[in-house]
Motif scaffolding. Sequence first.
Motif, PDB file in Angstrom:
ATOM      1  N   ASP A  13      -5.520  14.649 -23.425  1.00 35.43           N
ATOM      2  CA  ASP A  13      -4.634  15.600 -24.077  1.00 35.43           C
ATOM      3  C   ASP A  13      -4.665  16.838 -23.205  1.00 35.43           C
ATOM      4  N   PRO A  32      -1.348  11.623 -26.396  1.00 32.82           N
ATOM      5  CA  PRO A  32      -2.206  11.567 -25.214  1.00 32.82           C
ATOM      6  C   PRO A  32      -1.533  10.816 -24.067  1.00 32.82           C
ATOM      7  N   GLN A  58     -14.028  19.033 -22.863  1.00 29.91           N
ATOM      8  CA  GLN A  58     -12.846  19.889 -22.748  1.00 29.91           C
ATOM      9  C   GLN A  58     -13.084  20.857 -21.609  1.00 29.91           C
ATOM     10  N   THR A 137      -8.518  17.775 -22.407  1.00 32.33           N
ATOM     11  CA  THR A 137      -9.541  17.076 -23.179  1.00 32.33           C
ATOM     12  C   THR A 137      -9.507  15.611 -22.775  1.00 32.33           C
ATOM     13  N   ARG A 139     -10.059  11.957 -23.553  1.00 31.71           N
ATOM     14  CA  ARG A 139     -10.125  11.145 -24.773  1.00 31.71           C
ATOM     15  C   ARG A 139     -10.722   9.752 -24.545  1.00 31.71           C
ATOM     16  N   GLU A 140     -10.460   9.191 -23.356  1.00 32.66           N
ATOM     17  CA  GLU A 140     -10.892   7.810 -23.130  1.00 32.66           C
ATOM     18  C   GLU A 140     -10.967   7.548 -21.620  1.00 32.66           C
TER      19      GLU A 140
END
Length: 145
Positions: A13, A32, A58, A137, A139-140
């Motif tokens: 993100d 995302p 982040q 950020t 996320r994965e």
Amino acid sequence: MQNAKQGDTVVIDYSVRTGDGTVVGDTKETGPQAIKLGDGAIFPQVEQRLADMKVGDQETVAIESDKAFGARREEMVIDIPRQNLPADADPQPGMALQAQQPDGSAVTLYVVAVDEQSVKADGNHPLAGEDLSFDVTLREIQDAA
């Protein structure tokens, strides 16, 4: 927990702001984004930071204008005589036009003003001359195969 590395696909993100804090892009609407590290799909400075991150981290990455879209160049703002446009053209400020450069390559021009005789168009990227700040950020991480 592992760090992302070159060749991995990461899901992020992000929010992009100009130096005055104006948001010029984010994933709030699109959701995302998946990016393969090493493919050049995002600024190298952001990619390098992602390679040091773990899922959930982040970070804010500052990118100076000369490393983003370059300096704003006034010689890229031109007046186009109306007779050089297609007869059915209805240019409006903010509209993007495609033009061909003398070397045959394409360039996008943004209409900034219109009058009866000419159209003033800007060949600078809309963010030229702007310092950017990416809030990212992770996320994965999808490992490279």
